[in-house]
Design a protein around this motif. Structure first.
Motif, PDB file in Angstrom:
ATOM      1  N   SER A  70       1.286   4.792   1.100  1.00 18.29           N
ATOM      2  CA  SER A  70       0.646   5.538   2.183  1.00 18.29           C
ATOM      3  C   SER A  70       0.900   7.042   2.128  1.00 18.29           C
ATOM      4  CB  SER A  70       1.076   4.988   3.542  1.00 18.29           C
ATOM      5  OG  SER A  70       2.478   5.001   3.663  1.00 18.29           O
ATOM      6  N   GLU A  71       1.997   7.469   1.479  1.00 23.74           N
ATOM      7  CA  GLU A  71       2.301   8.893   1.457  1.00 23.74           C
ATOM      8  C   GLU A  71       3.330   9.194   0.370  1.00 23.74           C
ATOM      9  OE1 GLU A  71       3.909  12.359   4.539  1.00 23.74           O
ATOM     10  OE2 GLU A  71       4.198  10.255   5.046  1.00 23.74           O
TER      11      GLU A  71
ATOM     12  N   PRO B   2      -8.741   5.327  -0.856  1.00 23.50           N
ATOM     13  CA  PRO B   2      -7.697   4.498  -0.223  1.00 23.50           C
ATOM     14  C   PRO B   2      -7.486   3.142  -0.896  1.00 23.50           C
ATOM     15  CG  PRO B   2      -9.082   5.499   1.448  1.00 23.50           C
ATOM     16  CD  PRO B   2      -9.708   5.812   0.120  1.00 23.50           C
ATOM     17  N   GLU B   3      -8.565   2.509  -1.358  1.00 25.34           N
ATOM     18  CA  GLU B   3      -8.417   1.185  -1.970  1.00 25.34           C
ATOM     19  C   GLU B   3      -7.644   1.250  -3.295  1.00 25.34           C
ATOM     20  OE1 GLU B   3     -12.530   2.793  -2.957  1.00 25.34           O
ATOM     21  OE2 GLU B   3     -11.396   2.531  -1.113  1.00 25.34           O
TER      22      GLU B   3
ATOM     23  N   THR C  30       0.837  -1.195   0.000  1.00 30.35           N
ATOM     24  CA  THR C  30       0.000   0.000   0.000  1.00 30.35           C
ATOM     25  C   THR C  30       0.872   1.244   0.000  1.00 30.35           C
ATOM     26  OG1 THR C  30      -1.733  -1.163   1.219  1.00 30.35           O
ATOM     27  CG2 THR C  30      -1.838   1.237   1.221  1.00 30.35           C
TER      28      THR C  30
ATOM     29  N   LEU D 207      -4.944   2.753  -3.700  1.00 36.11           N
ATOM     30  CA  LEU D 207      -3.523   2.824  -3.375  1.00 36.11           C
ATOM     31  C   LEU D 207      -2.954   1.491  -2.920  1.00 36.11           C
ATOM     32  CD1 LEU D 207      -3.564   6.272  -1.556  1.00 36.11           C
ATOM     33  CD2 LEU D 207      -3.128   5.767  -3.975  1.00 36.11           C
ATOM     34  N   THR D 208      -3.779   0.454  -2.935  1.00 44.05           N
ATOM     35  CA  THR D 208      -3.323  -0.890  -2.571  1.00 44.05           C
ATOM     36  C   THR D 208      -2.943  -1.648  -3.830  1.00 44.05           C
ATOM     37  OG1 THR D 208      -4.703  -0.935  -0.590  1.00 44.05           O
ATOM     38  CG2 THR D 208      -3.980  -3.056  -1.459  1.00 44.05           C
TER      39      THR D 208
END
Length: 175
Positions: free
Chosen positions: A86-87, A102-103, A84, A105-106
């Motif tokens: 995260s930043e 968010p999903e 993932t 970015l996985t």
């Protein structure tokens, strides 16, 4: 028959040339591509094809008060574990905004995600059809076309991957 110094020099030069040409070749099948920006990896996570597309004024000066698009592809080569993003951070902007749920970015095992680029996961039926956007906001006034700035991608498993990222030139030149 006597051997002259010239014959020794010619022989030595030929041996040196053959040795250098053999050393320059590579049969390594996993050699990294020399594509635009990136190629850096940590374990099974890599970031490739990274570049910054700033907004330009009509005279081709970078508009530091307008967001610049950050394009890249992140790849998860693990066959078993998700990764993932995260930043993303850089000293060249006051902040980096990731415009994605968010999903998105996985990274599933053996897949990739792309910002500002087409997504190509032909073996993954669940791969997104659209890329997402990443924006660098409030650019540093020193950011100029053709230069590179450090950008850090932080992943949950791989940690930080920092690489120099080039700033694209003005797409149209004034006369």
């Amino acid at each position: 028959m006597t051997t002259t110094p010239t014959r020794y020099s010619a022989t030595a030069t030929m041996i040196l040339a053959l040795g250098l040409s053999a050393a320059c070749g590579s049969d390594e099948p996993d050699a990294e591509p020399s594509n635009r920006g990136g190629g850096e990896s940590t374990g099974q996570t890599s970031v490739r094809n990274v570049f910054i597309e700033p907004s330009y004024a009509s005279d081709c000066t970078v508009q530091v008060d307008a967001p610049a698009q950050l394009s890249f592809t992140a790849i998860n080569d693990s066959s078993t574990e998700d990764e993932t993003l995260s930043e993303i951070s850089t000293p060249a902007a006051s902040r980096v905004e990731i415009d994605a749920p968010p999903e998105a970015l996985t990274l599933s095992p053996e897949s990739s995600i792309a910002a500002g680029q087409p997504v190509a996961n032909p073996d993954d039926a669940d791969a997104p059809a659209q890329s997402f956007s990443v924006w660098m906001v409030d650019l540093d006034p020193g950011v100029e076309p053709g230069q590179s700035v450090p950008v850090t991608f932080t992943f949950e498993r791989a940690g930080e991957i920092t690489l120099p990222v080039s700033v694209d030139g003005c797409p149209t030149q004034s006369n």
